[in-house]
Write a protein that holds these residues in place. Sequence first.
Motif, PDB file in Angstrom:
ATOM      1  N   TRP A 145      40.275  29.000   6.858  1.00 29.88           N
ATOM      2  CA  TRP A 145      40.818  28.729   5.532  1.00 29.88           C
ATOM      3  C   TRP A 145      42.201  29.359   5.426  1.00 29.88           C
ATOM      4  O   TRP A 145      42.403  30.522   5.841  1.00 29.88           O
ATOM      5  CB  TRP A 145      39.922  29.311   4.444  1.00 29.88           C
ATOM      6  CG  TRP A 145      38.671  28.527   4.222  1.00 29.88           C
ATOM      7  CD1 TRP A 145      37.436  28.748   4.770  1.00 29.88           C
ATOM      8  CD2 TRP A 145      38.518  27.381   3.375  1.00 29.88           C
ATOM      9  NE1 TRP A 145      36.535  27.826   4.311  1.00 29.88           N
ATOM     10  CE2 TRP A 145      37.176  26.970   3.461  1.00 29.88           C
ATOM     11  CE3 TRP A 145      39.387  26.659   2.539  1.00 29.88           C
ATOM     12  CZ2 TRP A 145      36.681  25.864   2.747  1.00 29.88           C
ATOM     13  CZ3 TRP A 145      38.895  25.580   1.856  1.00 29.88           C
ATOM     14  CH2 TRP A 145      37.558  25.193   1.952  1.00 29.88           C
ATOM     15  N   TYR A 205      44.271  25.691  -1.366  1.00 28.20           N
ATOM     16  CA  TYR A 205      43.441  26.186  -0.273  1.00 28.20           C
ATOM     17  C   TYR A 205      43.151  25.047   0.695  1.00 28.20           C
ATOM     18  O   TYR A 205      42.707  23.968   0.279  1.00 28.20           O
ATOM     19  CB  TYR A 205      42.148  26.773  -0.817  1.00 28.20           C
ATOM     20  CG  TYR A 205      42.331  28.127  -1.443  1.00 28.20           C
ATOM     21  CD1 TYR A 205      43.098  28.281  -2.601  1.00 28.20           C
ATOM     22  CD2 TYR A 205      41.773  29.269  -0.879  1.00 28.20           C
ATOM     23  CE1 TYR A 205      43.287  29.529  -3.165  1.00 28.20           C
ATOM     24  CE2 TYR A 205      41.946  30.523  -1.442  1.00 28.20           C
ATOM     25  CZ  TYR A 205      42.719  30.641  -2.590  1.00 28.20           C
ATOM     26  OH  TYR A 205      42.908  31.883  -3.147  1.00 28.20           O
ATOM     27  N   GLU A 230      38.228  19.231   1.517  1.00 27.18           N
ATOM     28  CA  GLU A 230      37.919  20.432   0.746  1.00 27.18           C
ATOM     29  C   GLU A 230      37.470  20.061  -0.654  1.00 27.18           C
ATOM     30  O   GLU A 230      37.897  19.048  -1.212  1.00 27.18           O
ATOM     31  CB  GLU A 230      39.150  21.344   0.634  1.00 27.18           C
ATOM     32  CG  GLU A 230      39.742  21.804   1.942  1.00 27.18           C
ATOM     33  CD  GLU A 230      40.871  20.931   2.423  1.00 27.18           C
ATOM     34  OE1 GLU A 230      41.701  21.390   3.220  1.00 27.18           O
ATOM     35  OE2 GLU A 230      40.930  19.751   1.993  1.00 27.18           O
ATOM     36  N   CYS A 268      41.363  23.931   4.506  1.00 28.99           N
ATOM     37  CA  CYS A 268      40.578  24.279   5.687  1.00 28.99           C
ATOM     38  C   CYS A 268      41.224  23.599   6.894  1.00 28.99           C
ATOM     39  O   CYS A 268      41.888  22.560   6.770  1.00 28.99           O
ATOM     40  CB  CYS A 268      39.114  23.903   5.545  1.00 28.99           C
ATOM     41  SG  CYS A 268      38.747  22.148   5.488  1.00 28.99           S
ATOM     42  N   CYS A 311      34.259  22.871   2.778  1.00 26.90           N
ATOM     43  CA  CYS A 311      35.049  22.039   3.684  1.00 26.90           C
ATOM     44  C   CYS A 311      34.056  21.220   4.491  1.00 26.90           C
ATOM     45  O   CYS A 311      33.269  21.776   5.255  1.00 26.90           O
ATOM     46  CB  CYS A 311      35.886  22.931   4.590  1.00 26.90           C
ATOM     47  SG  CYS A 311      36.742  22.070   5.926  1.00 26.90           S
TER      48      CYS A 311
END
Length: 126
Positions: free
Chosen positions: A36, A94, A6, A96, A22
């Motif tokens: 995500w 965050y 990411e 992926c 990603c």
Amino acid sequence: QVQLVESGGGLVQAGGSLKLSCTASGWTISSYSIHWFRQAPGKQREFLAGISGNGAMTKYADSVKGRFTISRDNAKNTVSLQMNTLKPDDTGVYYCAADTRVYLTPSPRASGMDYWGEGTRVTVSS
């Protein structure tokens, strides 16, 4: 070796935008649905958005619907998450994730994902 990386996180003011990417290496993502997730401090990892292998289907959590857009470019082995109108509650790491099922399931869960990136941090200041 399957790898997801990411990028694009950072610090942004409330109301601003960020675009996360990603990128997969060592394999082709077109046969996988990509998702995500976000993990805020002290909270469980939550689903945000998912996209089917061919990009025809997308799914969003209610908390981000209308603000976030997931897209993919299989030729570049990349999935993106455009995040607009960011709020302080969007702060978190965050991730992926890839699901070997090319289609989207009705309720994507972290436990159902097969591969994960290491995450990128997003901080939204008020």
